[in-house]
Enzyme design. Structure first.
Site, PDB file in Angstrom:
ATOM      1  N   HIS A  75       9.504 -71.205   8.131  1.00  0.00           N
ATOM      2  CA  HIS A  75      10.876 -70.750   9.101  1.00  0.00           C
ATOM      3  C   HIS A  75      11.885 -71.100   8.840  1.00  0.00           C
ATOM      4  O   HIS A  75      12.222 -72.455   9.113  1.00  0.00           O
ATOM      5  CB  HIS A  75      10.253 -70.590  10.422  1.00  0.00           C
ATOM      6  N   TYR A 203      13.435 -67.122  21.547  1.00  0.00           N
ATOM      7  CA  TYR A 203      13.448 -67.769  22.926  1.00  0.00           C
ATOM      8  C   TYR A 203      14.500 -66.746  23.862  1.00  0.00           C
ATOM      9  O   TYR A 203      15.577 -66.840  23.478  1.00  0.00           O
ATOM     10  CB  TYR A 203      13.930 -69.274  22.829  1.00  0.00           C
ATOM     11  N   PRO A 295       7.018 -77.379  26.413  1.00  0.00           N
ATOM     12  CA  PRO A 295       6.825 -76.820  25.170  1.00  0.00           C
ATOM     13  C   PRO A 295       8.037 -76.021  24.604  1.00  0.00           C
ATOM     14  O   PRO A 295       8.150 -75.599  23.603  1.00  0.00           O
ATOM     15  CB  PRO A 295       5.697 -75.823  25.327  1.00  0.00           C
ATOM     16  N   LYS A 299       8.163 -79.784  20.515  1.00  0.00           N
ATOM     17  CA  LYS A 299       8.460 -81.097  20.160  1.00  0.00           C
ATOM     18  C   LYS A 299       7.046 -81.983  20.319  1.00  0.00           C
ATOM     19  O   LYS A 299       6.637 -82.880  19.705  1.00  0.00           O
ATOM     20  CB  LYS A 299       9.243 -82.072  20.845  1.00  0.00           C
ATOM     21  N   TYR A 387      16.219 -79.100  16.546  1.00  0.00           N
ATOM     22  CA  TYR A 387      14.884 -78.059  16.427  1.00  0.00           C
ATOM     23  C   TYR A 387      14.144 -78.782  15.073  1.00  0.00           C
ATOM     24  O   TYR A 387      12.622 -78.710  15.229  1.00  0.00           O
ATOM     25  CB  TYR A 387      15.327 -76.709  16.620  1.00  0.00           C
TER      26      TYR A 387
HETATM   27  C1  PHB Z   1       3.782 -71.466  20.130  1.00  0.00           C
HETATM   28  O1  PHB Z   1       3.865 -70.648  19.203  1.00  0.00           O
HETATM   29  O2  PHB Z   1       2.642 -71.728  20.757  1.00  0.00           O
HETATM   30  C2  PHB Z   1       5.092 -72.164  20.390  1.00  0.00           C
HETATM   31  C3  PHB Z   1       6.025 -72.092  19.526  1.00  0.00           C
HETATM   32  C4  PHB Z   1       7.205 -72.812  20.089  1.00  0.00           C
HETATM   33  C5  PHB Z   1       7.503 -73.376  21.255  1.00  0.00           C
HETATM   34  C6  PHB Z   1       6.296 -73.312  22.283  1.00  0.00           C
HETATM   35  C7  PHB Z   1       5.041 -72.801  21.719  1.00  0.00           C
HETATM   36  O3  PHB Z   1       8.544 -73.918  21.741  1.00  0.00           O
END
Ligand code: PHB
Ligand code: APR
Length: 392
Positions: A75, A203, A295, A299, A387
């Site tokens: 990505h 997000y 989450p 990280k 990130y």
């Molecule tokens: C996930 O794909 O479970 C996932 C991805 C990014 C995040 C948290 C969970 O920040």
């Protein structure tokens, strides 16, 4: 009691313990990993799956990245949404780095599957693991398995036993200190065998709350919405969850949202936690045993990997060259990176979620910050470099 001697005893066969075990074994260092659960149980855990290059580089170094390279999704960017538009953070352009989407379960499976051929001893279903004399020259641990008592005498113990393991408890209360932030909400997650609504993660900060669109593969999606801490799973049938996701992710994502039956659905609380120091005598903590991140910044696994990168180098230097500098520096060095990742995860959690005290003014502050990010290369770069993961 059966007594075994080794150079490094590792508590916990999650990502941290397995990565550390393999890195030490490739240098011929004797290792035993003791894990409370069965291998199947460890692999049954649903966890996030965004890997920084630090994590993928360790798998490459171990020669265990073939499936990751074949099935992992590279990505170049991810998106922030404010309920009306998508703000793309182009990590590749802004930092020259990218992330790889690959489930933590798959990474754990790759490490577990490689253990026998690489002579990495993992004792599963080891009960009542107890650490002894961690501040002496002769640390050891005891455990029970199939009713028999066992003792492992080691030169060092690595506590990779997650946030509820015994290792952190082995550090006297007067020595260590925890720093914690508990968030007043949780994430309701759903896994579904449907194509993701977007090729990149989204997000979203919506008036109704946070949502995240992620994926495991081109045919398997992972979504989350913020819910109150006392929310009950049974109050969220799939249809209600899909409806809420369509609203929170915004019109562009909603137009591509493919619904389907959930194959997993659960609610997880969010917490920031750091324990200092990450070392006491001959006990070294790594991964969730020392720190927890919400989450939001993806990280958790990557911090476990950076701890293990530092700790494995330090232990290898000790056993190969009797050089103790890395061991002396470990806690401060690991914590410096941990705290910066904690800050980023805390920042993104505060920016993207609705808190109980997010009044009209606070909401305007969030919207204004997202609007500023949308127009600022400097802000996008700062977010991107955190990130993709700060350097070791
Ligand atoms: C996930 O794909 O479970 C996932 C991805 C990014 C995040 C948290 C969970 O920040
Ligand atoms: N005895 C032996 N093993 C134990 C004990 C114990 N008393 N307590 C816990 N363990 C094991 C757990 O069963 C688990 O397999 O330690 C392992 C810790 O693994 P994780 O919790 O996955 O922690 P870590 O390896 O640091 O990886 C961090 O995992 O939980 C996610 O979000 C987290 O992505 C992050 C990653």
């Amino acid at each position: 009691m059966a007594i075994q001697r080794t150079q490094v005893a590792i508590v916990g066969a999650g990502p941290a313990g397995l990565l550390l075990g393999h890195l030490l074994r490739t240098e011929g260092i004797e290792v035993v990993v003791v894990e409370r659960r069965s291998a199947d149980y460890v692999l049954s855990r649903i966890r996030a799956g965004v890997l920084e290059t630090i994590t993928t580089d360790l798998m490459e170094r171990l020669g265990l990245a073939s499936r990751l390279k074949a099935e992992g999704l590279p990505h170049d960017g991810f998106n922030l949404a404010d309920g009306e538009r998508l703000i793309r953070i182009d990590m590749a352009e802004l930092t020259g780095k990218r992330v790889t989407v690959y489930g933590q379960t798959e990474l754990t499976r790759d490490l577990m599957d490689a253990a026998p051929e690489r002579d990495l001893e993992i004792v599963h279903e080891a009960i009542d693991v107890t650490l002894h004399d961690v501040n002496a020259d002769t640390p050891s641990l005891t455990y029970r398995k199939d009713g028999a008592e066992h003792r492992i005498e080691a030169e060092f113990i690595a506590g990779c036993d997650g946030s509820h393991g015994p290792s952190r408890q082995a550090i006297p209360s007067g020595i260590g200190r925890g720093f914690e932030r508990v968030y007043p909400f949780g994430w309701l997650g759903i896994l579904a065998e449907v194509p993701p609504c977007s090729e990149e993660l989204i997000y979203a900060n919506h008036e109704r709350g946070f949502a995240l669109a992620s994926m495991r593969s081109p045919t398997r999606s992972r979504y989350y919405i913020q819910v109150p801490l006392d929310e009950r799973l049974e109050d969220w049938p799939d249809d209600r969850l899909w409806d809420e996701l369509a609203i929170r992710l915004g019109p562009e994502a909603a137009a591509s949202l493919v619904r389907g039956p959930s194959i997993e659905k659960s609610i997880a609380p969010l917490r920031s936690f750091v324990f200092e120091p990450m070392r006491h005598g001959r006990l070294f903590l790594a991964g969730d045993a020392a720190h927890i991140v919400p989450p939001t910044g993806a990280k958790g696994l990557n911090l476990a990997a950076s701890d293990v990168a530092y700790l494995s180098d330090a232990l290898i230097a000790w056993f190969k060259r009797a050089d103790g500098a890395g061991l002396e520096a470990y806690s401060a060095k690991a914590l410096a990176r941990v705290w910066k990742a904690e800050r980023f995860s805390w920042y993104l959690t505060n920016l993207m979620h609705r808190f109980p005290d997010t009044d009209a003014f606070a909401r305007r502050m969030q919207v204004a910050e997202l609007d500023y990010i949308a127009g600022s290369t400097a802000m996008k770069t700062a977010i991107a470099e955190n990130y993709v993961g700060l350097s070791l």
